[in-house]
Design a protein around this motif. Sequence first.
Motif, PDB file in Angstrom:
ATOM      1  N   GLU A 157       4.061  37.581  13.411  1.00  0.00           N
ATOM      2  CA  GLU A 157       3.883  37.503  14.784  1.00  0.00           C
ATOM      3  C   GLU A 157       3.209  38.860  15.034  1.00  0.00           C
ATOM      4  O   GLU A 157       4.026  39.533  14.727  1.00  0.00           O
ATOM      5  CB  GLU A 157       5.336  37.113  15.144  1.00  0.00           C
ATOM      6  CG  GLU A 157       5.208  37.008  16.825  1.00  0.00           C
ATOM      7  CD  GLU A 157       6.893  36.507  17.123  1.00  0.00           C
ATOM      8  OE1 GLU A 157       7.166  35.155  16.960  1.00  0.00           O
ATOM      9  OE2 GLU A 157       7.575  37.288  17.389  1.00  0.00           O
ATOM     10  N   ARG A 158       2.308  38.845  16.071  1.00  0.00           N
ATOM     11  CA  ARG A 158       2.093  39.854  16.873  1.00  0.00           C
ATOM     12  C   ARG A 158       3.016  40.227  17.996  1.00  0.00           C
ATOM     13  O   ARG A 158       3.450  39.526  18.205  1.00  0.00           O
ATOM     14  CB  ARG A 158       0.479  39.790  17.269  1.00  0.00           C
ATOM     15  CG  ARG A 158      -0.182  40.949  17.605  1.00  0.00           C
ATOM     16  CD  ARG A 158      -1.500  40.488  18.151  1.00  0.00           C
ATOM     17  NE  ARG A 158      -2.544  40.982  16.990  1.00  0.00           N
ATOM     18  CZ  ARG A 158      -3.642  40.632  16.850  1.00  0.00           C
ATOM     19  NH1 ARG A 158      -4.395  40.043  18.060  1.00  0.00           N
ATOM     20  NH2 ARG A 158      -4.505  40.915  15.928  1.00  0.00           N
ATOM     21  N   SER A 159       2.904  41.419  18.403  1.00  0.00           N
ATOM     22  CA  SER A 159       3.451  41.855  19.555  1.00  0.00           C
ATOM     23  C   SER A 159       3.144  40.922  20.744  1.00  0.00           C
ATOM     24  O   SER A 159       2.158  40.606  20.965  1.00  0.00           O
ATOM     25  CB  SER A 159       3.226  43.297  19.948  1.00  0.00           C
ATOM     26  OG  SER A 159       3.607  44.198  18.902  1.00  0.00           O
ATOM     27  N   THR A 160       4.182  40.616  21.631  1.00  0.00           N
ATOM     28  CA  THR A 160       4.050  39.727  22.712  1.00  0.00           C
ATOM     29  C   THR A 160       3.062  40.454  23.498  1.00  0.00           C
ATOM     30  O   THR A 160       3.289  41.467  23.748  1.00  0.00           O
ATOM     31  CB  THR A 160       5.278  39.344  23.411  1.00  0.00           C
ATOM     32  OG1 THR A 160       6.152  38.728  22.341  1.00  0.00           O
ATOM     33  CG2 THR A 160       4.947  38.470  24.280  1.00  0.00           C
ATOM     34  N   ASP A 161       1.943  39.714  23.957  1.00  0.00           N
ATOM     35  CA  ASP A 161       1.219  40.277  25.248  1.00  0.00           C
ATOM     36  C   ASP A 161       1.844  40.419  26.301  1.00  0.00           C
ATOM     37  O   ASP A 161       2.435  39.493  26.800  1.00  0.00           O
ATOM     38  CB  ASP A 161      -0.029  39.402  25.349  1.00  0.00           C
ATOM     39  CG  ASP A 161      -1.078  39.971  26.282  1.00  0.00           C
ATOM     40  OD1 ASP A 161      -0.701  40.816  27.166  1.00  0.00           O
ATOM     41  OD2 ASP A 161      -2.366  39.338  26.358  1.00  0.00           O
ATOM     42  N   PRO A 162       2.011  41.754  26.788  1.00  0.00           N
ATOM     43  CA  PRO A 162       2.697  42.009  28.328  1.00  0.00           C
ATOM     44  C   PRO A 162       2.290  41.141  29.285  1.00  0.00           C
ATOM     45  O   PRO A 162       2.985  40.961  30.220  1.00  0.00           O
ATOM     46  CB  PRO A 162       3.032  43.529  28.312  1.00  0.00           C
ATOM     47  CG  PRO A 162       1.860  44.175  27.279  1.00  0.00           C
ATOM     48  CD  PRO A 162       1.440  42.760  26.358  1.00  0.00           C
ATOM     49  N   SER A 163       0.989  41.196  29.486  1.00  0.00           N
ATOM     50  CA  SER A 163       0.243  40.572  30.670  1.00  0.00           C
ATOM     51  C   SER A 163       0.607  39.170  30.532  1.00  0.00           C
ATOM     52  O   SER A 163       0.639  38.666  32.019  1.00  0.00           O
ATOM     53  CB  SER A 163      -1.209  40.946  30.841  1.00  0.00           C
ATOM     54  OG  SER A 163      -1.679  40.389  29.708  1.00  0.00           O
ATOM     55  N   THR A 164       0.483  38.214  29.636  1.00  0.00           N
ATOM     56  CA  THR A 164       0.677  36.965  29.511  1.00  0.00           C
ATOM     57  C   THR A 164       1.889  36.429  29.092  1.00  0.00           C
ATOM     58  O   THR A 164       2.286  35.366  29.379  1.00  0.00           O
ATOM     59  CB  THR A 164      -0.279  36.184  28.925  1.00  0.00           C
ATOM     60  OG1 THR A 164      -0.351  36.768  27.387  1.00  0.00           O
ATOM     61  CG2 THR A 164      -1.834  36.812  29.207  1.00  0.00           C
ATOM     62  N   SER A 165       2.887  37.357  28.483  1.00  0.00           N
ATOM     63  CA  SER A 165       4.020  37.010  27.732  1.00  0.00           C
ATOM     64  C   SER A 165       3.947  35.818  26.677  1.00  0.00           C
ATOM     65  O   SER A 165       4.582  35.085  26.335  1.00  0.00           O
ATOM     66  CB  SER A 165       5.218  36.435  29.018  1.00  0.00           C
ATOM     67  OG  SER A 165       5.462  37.419  29.748  1.00  0.00           O
ATOM     68  N   ARG A 166       2.565  35.810  26.249  1.00  0.00           N
ATOM     69  CA  ARG A 166       2.240  34.869  25.074  1.00  0.00           C
ATOM     70  C   ARG A 166       2.313  35.533  23.743  1.00  0.00           C
ATOM     71  O   ARG A 166       2.071  36.716  23.628  1.00  0.00           O
ATOM     72  CB  ARG A 166       0.505  34.383  25.304  1.00  0.00           C
ATOM     73  CG  ARG A 166       0.629  33.561  26.386  1.00  0.00           C
ATOM     74  CD  ARG A 166       1.044  32.215  26.265  1.00  0.00           C
ATOM     75  NE  ARG A 166       0.758  31.314  27.223  1.00  0.00           N
ATOM     76  CZ  ARG A 166       0.987  30.102  27.208  1.00  0.00           C
ATOM     77  NH1 ARG A 166       1.372  29.488  26.356  1.00  0.00           N
ATOM     78  NH2 ARG A 166       0.353  29.424  28.222  1.00  0.00           N
ATOM     79  N   LYS A 167       2.836  34.831  22.741  1.00  0.00           N
ATOM     80  CA  LYS A 167       2.745  35.375  21.230  1.00  0.00           C
ATOM     81  C   LYS A 167       1.502  34.914  20.786  1.00  0.00           C
ATOM     82  O   LYS A 167       1.028  34.082  20.859  1.00  0.00           O
ATOM     83  CB  LYS A 167       4.124  34.770  20.631  1.00  0.00           C
ATOM     84  CG  LYS A 167       5.263  35.256  21.322  1.00  0.00           C
ATOM     85  CD  LYS A 167       6.583  34.507  20.139  1.00  0.00           C
ATOM     86  CE  LYS A 167       7.974  35.077  20.748  1.00  0.00           C
ATOM     87  NZ  LYS A 167       8.122  36.447  20.774  1.00  0.00           N
ATOM     88  N   SER A 168       1.193  35.750  19.991  1.00  0.00           N
ATOM     89  CA  SER A 168      -0.134  35.477  18.923  1.00  0.00           C
ATOM     90  C   SER A 168       0.423  35.896  17.603  1.00  0.00           C
ATOM     91  O   SER A 168       1.365  36.418  17.137  1.00  0.00           O
ATOM     92  CB  SER A 168      -1.376  36.289  19.228  1.00  0.00           C
ATOM     93  OG  SER A 168      -0.909  37.653  19.445  1.00  0.00           O
TER      94      SER A 168
END
Length: 185
Positions: free
Chosen positions: A98-109
């Motif tokens: 898991e990559r760090s959660t995108d702070p702008s979208t709160s999506r996980k990648s």
Amino acid sequence: MREAAILLTACVVVCLLLGSSQAARQGQDVRCGACRALVDEMEWAISQTDPKKMIQTGSFRINPDGSQSIREVPLARSEGNLLELMESVCESMGDYGERSTDPSTSRKSYIRLKSRTGEAMDLSEATLDSRVTSSLKFACETIVEQHEDEIIEFFAHETDNVKDKLCSKRTDLCDHALLMSHDEL
């Protein structure tokens, strides 16, 4: 007292709804990540097959005029090869984290953590967690089972933007992925 009970009940309902919507988003993020990783793994496996190797497909029956409906297609993108690749593609989900959660979208990648060639990789933004890899593997297996025909169709005929075409447009597994850069999973 009654108003406090109503307010408390309303707060509980809102919290449950927010929690279930967050869980639904996380499930969608996992399914999207698994689809995008599946595409990367299939593309890599296809690229490892000698492009000069051909296979005959079609009917081996003889037509009334004495001809046969046989054609040669590249082995790498043949239905038989693609089916074989799909049987094992989900095993590679163990190489993702898991990559760090995108702070702008709160999506996980998700990102591949193990190099296919043995070279060092930057893992500073990712975490390896057995729950994540098992979730990705389960999502991958579900996608392969439910969308086998679409996967074969895309890899047999398409070569450009398969991630977006398959994962976003055809299957709706990644409704938000069209906004992602092409190297994100």
